[in-house]
Design an enzyme around this catalytic site. Sequence first.
Site, PDB file in Angstrom:
ATOM      1  N   LYS A  52       0.845  -1.202   0.000  1.00  0.00           N
ATOM      2  CA  LYS A  52       0.000   0.000   0.000  1.00  0.00           C
ATOM      3  C   LYS A  52       0.882   1.255   0.000  1.00  0.00           C
ATOM      4  O   LYS A  52       0.630   2.209  -0.746  1.00  0.00           O
ATOM      5  CB  LYS A  52      -0.938  -0.006   1.216  1.00  0.00           C
ATOM      6  CG  LYS A  52      -2.053  -1.048   1.099  1.00  0.00           C
ATOM      7  CD  LYS A  52      -2.835  -1.242   2.392  1.00  0.00           C
ATOM      8  CE  LYS A  52      -3.841  -2.403   2.237  1.00  0.00           C
ATOM      9  NZ  LYS A  52      -4.592  -2.706   3.460  1.00  0.00           N
ATOM     10  N   GLN A  96      -4.515  -1.674   9.759  1.00  0.00           N
ATOM     11  CA  GLN A  96      -4.485  -2.996   9.129  1.00  0.00           C
ATOM     12  C   GLN A  96      -5.029  -4.054  10.090  1.00  0.00           C
ATOM     13  O   GLN A  96      -4.643  -4.108  11.256  1.00  0.00           O
ATOM     14  CB  GLN A  96      -3.044  -3.342   8.707  1.00  0.00           C
ATOM     15  CG  GLN A  96      -2.913  -4.609   7.892  1.00  0.00           C
ATOM     16  CD  GLN A  96      -3.554  -4.522   6.498  1.00  0.00           C
ATOM     17  OE1 GLN A  96      -3.726  -3.446   5.932  1.00  0.00           O
ATOM     18  NE2 GLN A  96      -3.930  -5.662   5.957  1.00  0.00           N
ATOM     19  N   ASP A 119     -10.890   2.663   4.113  1.00  0.00           N
ATOM     20  CA  ASP A 119     -11.163   1.226   4.019  1.00  0.00           C
ATOM     21  C   ASP A 119     -12.655   0.948   3.833  1.00  0.00           C
ATOM     22  O   ASP A 119     -13.040  -0.154   3.440  1.00  0.00           O
ATOM     23  CB  ASP A 119     -10.727   0.531   5.320  1.00  0.00           C
ATOM     24  CG  ASP A 119      -9.409  -0.210   5.183  1.00  0.00           C
ATOM     25  OD1 ASP A 119      -9.087  -0.630   4.056  1.00  0.00           O
ATOM     26  OD2 ASP A 119      -8.725  -0.385   6.208  1.00  0.00           O
TER      27      ASP A 119
HETATM   28  N1  GUN Z   1      -6.951  -7.003   6.329  1.00  0.00           N
HETATM   29  C1  GUN Z   1      -7.299  -7.712   5.230  1.00  0.00           C
HETATM   30  N2  GUN Z   1      -7.787  -6.892   4.281  1.00  0.00           N
HETATM   31  C2  GUN Z   1      -7.756  -5.644   4.798  1.00  0.00           C
HETATM   32  C3  GUN Z   1      -8.133  -4.368   4.288  1.00  0.00           C
HETATM   33  O1  GUN Z   1      -8.626  -4.210   3.163  1.00  0.00           O
HETATM   34  N3  GUN Z   1      -7.933  -3.322   5.126  1.00  0.00           N
HETATM   35  C4  GUN Z   1      -7.430  -3.458   6.371  1.00  0.00           C
HETATM   36  N4  GUN Z   1      -7.297  -2.371   7.139  1.00  0.00           N
HETATM   37  N5  GUN Z   1      -7.070  -4.631   6.875  1.00  0.00           N
HETATM   38  C5  GUN Z   1      -7.239  -5.714   6.090  1.00  0.00           C
END
Ligand code: GUN
Length: 293
Positions: A52, A96, A119
Site C-alpha cells: 500500500k 491494518q 477502508d
Molecule cells: N486485512 C485484510 N484486508 C484488509 C483491508 O482491506 N484493510 C485493512 N485495514 N485490513 C485488512
Amino acid sequence: MELIDGKAIAAQIRKEIAEEVQQIKARGGKTPHLAAVLVGHDGGSETYVANKVKMCEEVGFKSTLIRYENNVSEDELLACVDKLNRDADIDGFIVQLPLPKHISEDKVTEAIDYRKDVDGFHPVNVGRMSIGLPCFLSATPSGITELLRRYSIETSGKHCVVLGRSNIVGKPVATLMLQKGYPGDCTVTVCHSRTKNIKEICLQADIIIAALGVPKFLKDDMVKEGAVVIDVGTTRVPSTETKSGFKLTGDVDFENVAPKCSYITPVPGGVGPMTIISLMKNTLLAGKKAIYP
Ligand code: GUN
C-alpha cells in the site's frame, strides 16, 4: 474462456490516478496523504501494508506508516486513531487488520472518523453503501465490481452466488451486486459455512464470487457451463516452488474450473491488484473531499 487480467486493469487505473494527482499538484492543490497503522509482524499484513505504501509513492501520494508492537494497549491505539482523525494533513487512514486479540477491532473501526475511513469499514460507510448513498466503498468489493465493469460483463437479472459472509468481502459484495443499476441488478444468494446444499446453489449461478478462504474449494462439478468466476481467496499455502516458501492460493481450483467459465480471475493477478487500487481511489476521493465535502 477469457482470463480477467486484474494486474493489467490495475496498472491502467494506477496511471489514471497518477495523472490526476499530477494535475492536482500542478494547480497547487493538496497532495493526497494516506496513513497506515500496522500492529505486530504478521507476514501477510506486513506485505499488504508495504504494498500500500509503495503504491502511494507510485501514484504520487504522501504516505505515513505508523508501527506498533503486538503488546500495544487498546488505549494507545485508540489515542493514535484520535490523533489521525484530528491531523488536517491526513486525508485518509487505515488500521491494518487483524489486530491482536486484546484489542477490539470493532472499537478501533468505530473510532475512525468515517470521513477518513478509506477502508470503508466504519458503520456509517457500510450503512450508506447499503442504501446506495455516496460513501467510501471497501476495497475488495469495489475492485470486483470495477473488474466486471471494465470487462463489460452483463449482470442485470443474473444469479450471483457469493461464497462467504465476511464483513470485508462477502456481505458488502453481495450488497453491491444487489444494488440498482450496473454492475448490480443481480439476484443474489449468499452461502457460508452452515449452508447445506452449496453445490446445488453454485450450479445455478451465472456469477460466482468465492470469498471463503478455503483453498481450491470450488471444483468444476459445482460450476455451470459459461459461468463467470471471481476468486477472492488469498491463502498462503506452504510451497517449495517459491523463494518466499509459500504460494498464494485461491478458493477456486483454477485448472479444473477454468475450462467451464466464460470469464475467470486468476490468483495471483486477479482481484488482489484491484484491492490496493481501490484504496488509492478512495484516498484520492478523500484528498478531494469528494464524498464528504
Ligand atoms: N486485512 C485484510 N484486508 C484488509 C483491508 O482491506 N484493510 C485493512 N485495514 N485490513 C485488512
